[in-house]
Design an enzyme around this catalytic site. Structure first.
Site, PDB file in Angstrom:
ATOM      1  N   THR A   1     -21.230 -33.064 -14.171  1.00 56.13           N
ATOM      2  CA  THR A   1     -20.657 -34.059 -13.273  1.00 56.13           C
ATOM      3  C   THR A   1     -21.726 -34.540 -12.303  1.00 56.13           C
ATOM      4  O   THR A   1     -22.752 -33.906 -12.152  1.00 56.13           O
ATOM      5  CB  THR A   1     -19.480 -33.399 -12.523  1.00 56.13           C
ATOM      6  OG1 THR A   1     -18.522 -32.970 -13.472  1.00 56.13           O
ATOM      7  CG2 THR A   1     -18.833 -34.315 -11.514  1.00 56.13           C
TER       8      THR A   1
ATOM      9  N   GLY B   1     -20.354 -29.347 -11.076  1.00 58.60           N
ATOM     10  CA  GLY B   1     -20.351 -27.951 -11.470  1.00 58.60           C
ATOM     11  C   GLY B   1     -19.038 -27.446 -12.023  1.00 58.60           C
ATOM     12  O   GLY B   1     -18.776 -26.247 -11.973  1.00 58.60           O
ATOM     13  N   GLY B   2     -18.181 -28.335 -12.530  1.00 61.82           N
ATOM     14  CA  GLY B   2     -16.960 -27.878 -13.169  1.00 61.82           C
ATOM     15  C   GLY B   2     -16.116 -27.024 -12.250  1.00 61.82           C
ATOM     16  O   GLY B   2     -15.839 -27.371 -11.105  1.00 61.82           O
TER      17      GLY B   2
ATOM     18  N   THR C   1     -17.789 -38.156 -13.767  1.00 62.66           N
ATOM     19  CA  THR C   1     -18.159 -37.123 -14.729  1.00 62.66           C
ATOM     20  C   THR C   1     -18.015 -37.571 -16.179  1.00 62.66           C
ATOM     21  O   THR C   1     -17.189 -38.426 -16.494  1.00 62.66           O
ATOM     22  CB  THR C   1     -17.306 -35.851 -14.521  1.00 62.66           C
ATOM     23  OG1 THR C   1     -17.805 -34.800 -15.327  1.00 62.66           O
ATOM     24  CG2 THR C   1     -15.846 -36.089 -14.868  1.00 62.66           C
TER      25      THR C   1
END
Length: 530
Positions: A346, A428-429, A364
């Site tokens: 992202t 970073g999810g 993202t």
């Protein structure tokens, strides 16, 4: 390292190999005017230039996001989607949802489970052939073009064509293939190699040309992307969904096996919402409502509100963060999703302009290089949004045609005394909201500068085993291990362990505005207008 970064080595060479400690730092940037903080300095400079020419925070944010789609396409782009928050200088905050949607004809039967852990950022069962992670069946309807255009129309002063101009020039020149880009390509060569269109664009070295400004670097021109952007500049953003660009996109996708239809594209619309808000200490925290990381962040902050973190040691604070984050994540994965509550790699950027307006924008493709599918006629890399859905049936977030997935993105704007104060977000999810929680607490509870906050070692509690930065105080792991399993690890370039934040803060009482970025992200930068 870029020119905003410092790299120091402690230790000395001798006949015997001695231990060395590397310290990486990026000072915060200060300005009486506007600042753009983003994960790529070249894109941030595009936004800062827009500010210097009289543009506002939204103008700069959109121009920066469009530039990012060219200079760092493995993280975000026009084939993805996202969220943004906008705050005017009177403290009114609005949210825009331009996230992905599943194609209407998607069928959960196309994603048979084969057992074992899978799902990239998620601990869901793996799917046959990783169809939800890579390839044409992993693609959701992109929202970035519609969202960025809508945001600019509502709060910007630039024309859509002017906002696109820097990205067009960058696409014609080409993405810089430096050491960091080569690393990204090397990491994902197996996936890119499996998709012929992606391999042709990113892995064919014959397409690269020498960078006249840096003979050690190569450029990857993207003529089809430049042509697509020029078409959008001339005919408007809706051409991506209903015009010539849409026709090219659908042909490329359907030829590859995607189930996306003309109706999926034509019916896509971004949605303005009232930002969710919750008080924390002397600030009001504004987040994206619904299927984002925002509700989980708010829940975790509420758990912290009754604790005196200003007086806590860093180890005690870390333990408090771990408890709050774990509790929020247990609720998140059990209860949240498009079917619940009826009643991600992202890129993030944060902007403040000279008048105090702010934007916090996260866009993202999900995994690095998304689906690994490129619409060849457009040089357009597509998302793998199906990764965000739970592949198991009858779950709150199960795969469902036309549904929105449960996203990790969590852009935040705080206000203080009715004025915009901090804009922050991260890539970073699942690591995103845990990182934001700690950064907000560092600034609000522990009175840190942005620079000190982004350099302070963080934990990640997005999984049952808590990751602790090796640079944290020695008692941090001990304090957390009484509650959860702990793993001590590096804040590495790859894999990312503690998210990649970018943030700005408004100056108060005559102090300048400030911007700061994650020091370990090599080309991330906060750039002030000049």
């Amino acid at each position: 390292m870029d020119n905003a970064a410092g790299l120091e080595r402690q230790g000395s060479s001798s006949a015997k190999r001695s231990a060395q400690t590397w310290s990486v730092s990026k000072p915060q940037v200060e300005s009486s005017g506007g600042i753009v903080a983003a994960q790529n300095e070249e894109a941030a400079t595009v936004g800062a230039t827009v500010l210097a020419k009289g543009g506002n925070a939204m103008d700069a944010a959109v121009a920066t996001a469009l530039a990012l789609s060219v200079v760092e396409p493995w993280l975000s782009g026009l084939g993805g989607g996202g969220f943004l928050l906008h705050a005017d200088n009177n403290g009114t905050v609005e949210a825009l949802d331009f996230n992905l949607r599943a194609p209407e004809k998607v069928d959960i039967a196309d994603y048979p489970l084969q057992g074992g852990a899978g799902g990239d950022w998620f601990n869901w069962p793996s799917v046959h052939e990783d169809r939800n992670l890579i390839g044409p069946l992993s693609i959701c309807v992109p929202g970035a073009v519609a969202g960025l255009s809508e945001a600019l129309q509502r709060h910007g002063t630039l024309s859509w064509a002017d906002a696109l101009a820097p990205a067009i020039a960058l696409a014609e020149r080409g993405m810089r293939i430096d050491w960091f880009a080569e690393l990204a390509l090397a990491i994902d060569t197996p996936g890119l190699s499996s998709q012929s269109s992606a391999a042709s664009l990113f892995l064919d070295s014959s397409r690269r040309v020498v960078d006249p400004d840096d003979p050690a670097c190569r450029l990857l021109p993207m003529p089809a992307k430049a042509a697509m952007l020029r078409r959008l500049a001339e005919h408007g953003a809706r051409d991506f969904y209903e015009g010539q660009v849409a026709a090219s996109l659908l042909k490329n996708l359907n030829d590859s096996g995607s189930k996306m239809t003309a109706r999926d594209l034509a019916e896509y619309r971004p949605v303005w919402q009232t930002a969710a808000q919750s008080s924390y200490r002397d600030r009001m925290v504004h987040t994206i409502p619904g299927l984002s990381g925002g509700p989980s962040l708010v829940q975790a902050l509420a758990d912290l509100a009754g604790q005196d973190l200003a007086a806590a040691s860093s180890a005690e604070a870390a333990a408090a963060y771990a408890r709050a984050i774990r509790q929020a994540y247990e609720s998140r994965l059990r209860e949240m999703g498009h079917a619940a509550g009826k009643g991600d790699c992202t890129s993030h950027l944060s902007v403040i302009d000279g008048q105090g307006n702010m934007v916090s924008l996260t866009n993202t493709l999900l995994s690095r290089f998304g689906s690994k599918v490129v619409a060849a006629d457009l040089d357009l890399l597509l998302n793998n949004g199906m990764m965000w859905f739970d592949p198991r049936p009858d779950q709150p977030n199960s795969i469902c045609g036309g549904a929105k997935p449960l996203a990790n993105m969590s852009p935040v704007i705080t206000t203080r005394d009715g004025k915009p104060d901090i804009a922050v977000g991260a890539a970073g999810g699942r690591q995103i909201f845990p990182a934001i929680l700690q950064l907000l607490s560092a600034v609000i509870d522990r009175d840190m500068s942005l620079e000190d906050a982004v350099h302070s070692p963080r934990i990640d509690a997005s999984t049952p085993t808590i990751l602790v930065n090796r640079l944290a105080t020695t008692d941090t792991a001990t304090a957390i291990s009484s509650m959860y399993p702990v793993q001590i690890t590096e804040d590495s370039l790859h894999p990312v362990q503690f998210a990649i934040p970018s943030m700005v803060q408004a100056g108060r009482d005559g102090a300048p505005n400030a911007g700061a970025v994650h020091p370990n992200s090599p080309w991330a930068a906060a750039v002030a207008e000049k």
